[in-house]
Write a protein that holds these residues in place. Structure first.
Motif, PDB file in Angstrom:
ATOM      1  N   UNK A 180     -45.454 -29.170-100.403  1.00  0.00           N
ATOM      2  CA  UNK A 180     -45.878 -29.221-101.816  1.00  0.00           C
ATOM      3  C   UNK A 180     -44.882 -29.979-102.686  1.00  0.00           C
ATOM      4  N   UNK A 181     -43.770 -30.421-102.103  1.00  0.00           N
ATOM      5  CA  UNK A 181     -42.845 -31.296-102.821  1.00  0.00           C
ATOM      6  C   UNK A 181     -42.036 -30.628-103.911  1.00  0.00           C
ATOM      7  N   UNK A 182     -41.644 -29.371-103.693  1.00  0.00           N
ATOM      8  CA  UNK A 182     -40.833 -28.685-104.702  1.00  0.00           C
ATOM      9  C   UNK A 182     -39.493 -29.376-104.862  1.00  0.00           C
ATOM     10  N   UNK A 183     -39.117 -29.635-106.116  1.00  0.00           N
ATOM     11  CA  UNK A 183     -37.872 -30.343-106.417  1.00  0.00           C
ATOM     12  C   UNK A 183     -37.123 -29.650-107.548  1.00  0.00           C
ATOM     13  N   UNK A 184     -35.870 -30.063-107.724  1.00  0.00           N
ATOM     14  CA  UNK A 184     -35.045 -29.540-108.814  1.00  0.00           C
ATOM     15  C   UNK A 184     -35.788 -29.659-110.145  1.00  0.00           C
ATOM     16  N   UNK A 185     -35.644 -28.630-110.985  1.00  0.00           N
ATOM     17  CA  UNK A 185     -36.176 -28.697-112.349  1.00  0.00           C
ATOM     18  C   UNK A 185     -37.621 -28.286-112.499  1.00  0.00           C
ATOM     19  N   UNK A 186     -38.291 -27.931-111.394  1.00  0.00           N
ATOM     20  CA  UNK A 186     -39.711 -27.577-111.473  1.00  0.00           C
ATOM     21  C   UNK A 186     -39.907 -26.117-111.886  1.00  0.00           C
ATOM     22  N   UNK A 187     -41.178 -25.747-112.087  1.00  0.00           N
ATOM     23  CA  UNK A 187     -41.561 -24.375-112.432  1.00  0.00           C
ATOM     24  C   UNK A 187     -42.368 -23.786-111.283  1.00  0.00           C
ATOM     25  N   UNK A 188     -41.968 -22.593-110.854  1.00  0.00           N
ATOM     26  CA  UNK A 188     -42.677 -21.892-109.792  1.00  0.00           C
ATOM     27  C   UNK A 188     -43.215 -20.566-110.325  1.00  0.00           C
ATOM     28  N   UNK A 189     -44.277 -20.049-109.699  1.00  0.00           N
ATOM     29  CA  UNK A 189     -44.843 -18.790-110.181  1.00  0.00           C
ATOM     30  C   UNK A 189     -45.126 -17.829-109.039  1.00  0.00           C
ATOM     31  N   UNK A 190     -45.117 -16.540-109.401  1.00  0.00           N
ATOM     32  CA  UNK A 190     -45.454 -15.450-108.483  1.00  0.00           C
ATOM     33  C   UNK A 190     -46.284 -14.429-109.251  1.00  0.00           C
ATOM     34  N   UNK A 191     -47.038 -13.614-108.514  1.00  0.00           N
ATOM     35  CA  UNK A 191     -47.772 -12.529-109.154  1.00  0.00           C
ATOM     36  C   UNK A 191     -47.168 -11.191-108.746  1.00  0.00           C
ATOM     37  N   UNK A 192     -47.492 -10.140-109.508  1.00  0.00           N
ATOM     38  CA  UNK A 192     -46.831  -8.849-109.290  1.00  0.00           C
ATOM     39  C   UNK A 192     -47.759  -7.763-108.762  1.00  0.00           C
TER      40      UNK A 192
END
Length: 510
Positions: free
Chosen positions: A57-69
């Motif tokens: 998915x090309x995750x790089x420095x400075x990005x935003x990631x999300x999770x659910x609870x």
């Protein structure tokens, strides 16, 4: 009109007036091999590891990631993903989680390492909250959003998610997933659905891979980029631990009795009414009192909503409501209900509480039962910080439903562990007082001055009605007036209202 031949020798106009330019057919696109014996079955979007998924998915420095609870204290997805991200050397990420639990203390190390430099969430507890409140470990203030406000900000592009990591208790190799089947079943995927629709990339993480197609489908393959199978996404024993409890505490039962009488006196408990209660002991006791009243009087409501518990599924099964609308499932009985009963309906956070959606359930509520860590003489409520100013809770849907419901009832003991709950001024405003109608304690009831008709009805019914200042004075006589928290100069949190405006700030505690 100019014509050109397409791939299959048909002459196609290059442009049609009123329609515009046309593109001739050139190739069939991706095409599967046909009629070949011994063909290896497709692995779909399945990748061999979390690292492979993160690379894909090309995750790089400075990005935003999300999770659910939805996995709550049993969540193992966030810790596993964050460990891999840190090992890959990725830094300066913003974490956009629907909420964070006590078991997410691992984030302290990732903040100190610079892996996480910003957090947006509905709530935060435990060691992580303490470290942010007291040690100011995060470079930027945490932005606390309501459930509806989070959905609104994502949908309108105010918060762009680069990669959503979504735990699924059941998933196929193409990414069709649900949360109601499998060994780690947790029920509704309501908070993850918005992330799946709007994130640039979506990684499905499961411990229960099933043959294609998974059924039912909460989040479809059309939203998913890759699928990872791990040993476990969550601890089933902890997913619902502490989330719901049936109280036998006489103080809490007294509060619940008064609250149910308030709702009945308001004239709202009638055929077709709608209702939401929290998962705390008092809220569940209110629901049980109402159930008895409804059954005795032949009343059937239209729906109950929000986070759904076994108490609410019992009311559905016993004919108290036509349907349940579920954004988060709180216990094993409720998981079984959403799996087996078509009247138990999964909804996403947008439908639940987005204030700018074309319609949301919070605005359709007749009655909402709300908890409180503190409530002040202006009826402002705090559910986010303790009386000492340390972060320890969550906005959740509290401000959303208080604003939307016809009757918003706050239930809380007058004092808790020798600390007054009704005070002059709450430490942090989570829900503005103008959205709160009634405060119910075991010692008495206070009605917001904007509701004189309701106040008169409660007095006529013989309920112990006081001014909110009188309840405060009762509390202070028992505990003394509390000392205000000692704050530093650093803002460690911003309390965002459901429309994106700022309600309050949270400062570091000395």
């Amino acid at each position: 009109m100019e014509f050109v031949p397409n791939r299959i020798k048909r002459r196609i106009p290059t442009e049609v007036e009123g329609i515009g330019k046309l593109r001739p057919y050139l190739e069939p696109g991706k095409r599967r091999s046909k009629y070949i014996t011994g063909q290896t079955p497709s692995t779909g979007k399945l990748v061999p590891s979390l690292r492979a998924a993160i690379e894909k998915v090309g995750l790089k420095d400075g990005m935003t990631i999300s999770f659910h609870h939805h996995l709550r204290n049993g969540d193992l997805v966030l810790p596993q993903v964050m460990a891999e991200i840190a090992a890959m050397g990725i830094r300066d990420l913003t974490l956009c989680a629907s909420s964070l639990s006590k078991n997410h203390a691992c984030l302290i190390d990732y903040i100190r390492l610079g892996v996480i430099t910003g957090i947006e969430t509905s709530g935060m507890r435990g060691e992580l909250a303490e470290a942010i409140s007291r040690e100011c470990i995060l470079p930027k203030p945490v932005v606390f959003k309501t459930h509806g406000g989070r959905a609104r900000s994502i949908e309108r592009g105010e918060r762009r998610i680069d990669v959503a990591f979504i735990g699924a208790s059941c998933c196929d190799n193409m990414g069709n997933m649900n949360g109601c089947l499998g060994p780690s079943a947790f029920g509704s995927m309501g908070y993850a659905k918005v992330d799946a629709r709007f994130a640039k990339k979506v990684v499905a993480i499961t411990d229960h891979l099933v043959p294609y197609p998974a059924n039912p489908i909460s989040i479809p393959q059309t939203a998913v980029d890759c699928v990872v199978q791990v040993e476990r996404i969550g601890d089933p024993q902890l997913i619902s631990q502490g989330a719901t409890r049936k109280t036998r505490n006489p103080v809490e039962l007294a509060i619940a009795d008064y609250a149910s009488q308030v709702i009945i006196a308001a004239g709202l408990v009638k055929n077709g009414f709608s209702y939401q209660a929290g998962s705390g002991g008092i809220s569940l006791a209110v629901a049980r009192y109402l159930k008895d009243y409804m059954k005795a009087n032949g009343i059937k409501g239209s729906f109950a909503s929000g986070g759904i518990t076994s108490t609410m599924t019992e009311m559905l099964q016993e004919g108290c409501f036509e349907a349940l609308l579920d954004v988060q499932t709180f216990d094993a009985d409720a998981v079984a209900s959403i799996r087996d009963d078509p009247r138990h309906i999964e909804m996403d956070a947008e439908m639940y509480a987005d204030p700018q959606a074309k319609g949301n359930v919070a605005n359709e509520l007749d009655v909402m039962i709300l908890s409180a860590t503190e409530v002040d003489t202006n009826f402002n409520v705090n559910v986010l910080t303790a009386s000492d100013g340390v972060i320890m809770g969550a906005l959740g849907g509290h401000p959303d439903t208080a604003a939307g419901a016809n009757l918003a009832v706050v239930v809380a003991p007058l004092i808790r562990k020798r600390v007054p709950i009704v005070v002059d001024r709450v430490v942090t405003i989570s829900t503005p007082g103008e959205c709160v109608d009634v405060v119910v304690t075991e010692r008495g009831i206070a009605v917001n001055p904007q509701n004189p008709v309701l106040k008169a009805r409660l007095i006529e019914r013989g309920l112990p009605v006081y001014e909110i200042e009188e309840l405060r004075d009762m509390a202070y006589r028992l505990t003394g007036k509390p000392e205000p928290p000692r704050y530093g100069d650093k803002v460690v949190g911003l309390v965002e209202y459901r429309d994106g405006t700022i309600l309050d700030v949270i400062r570091n505690v000395l």
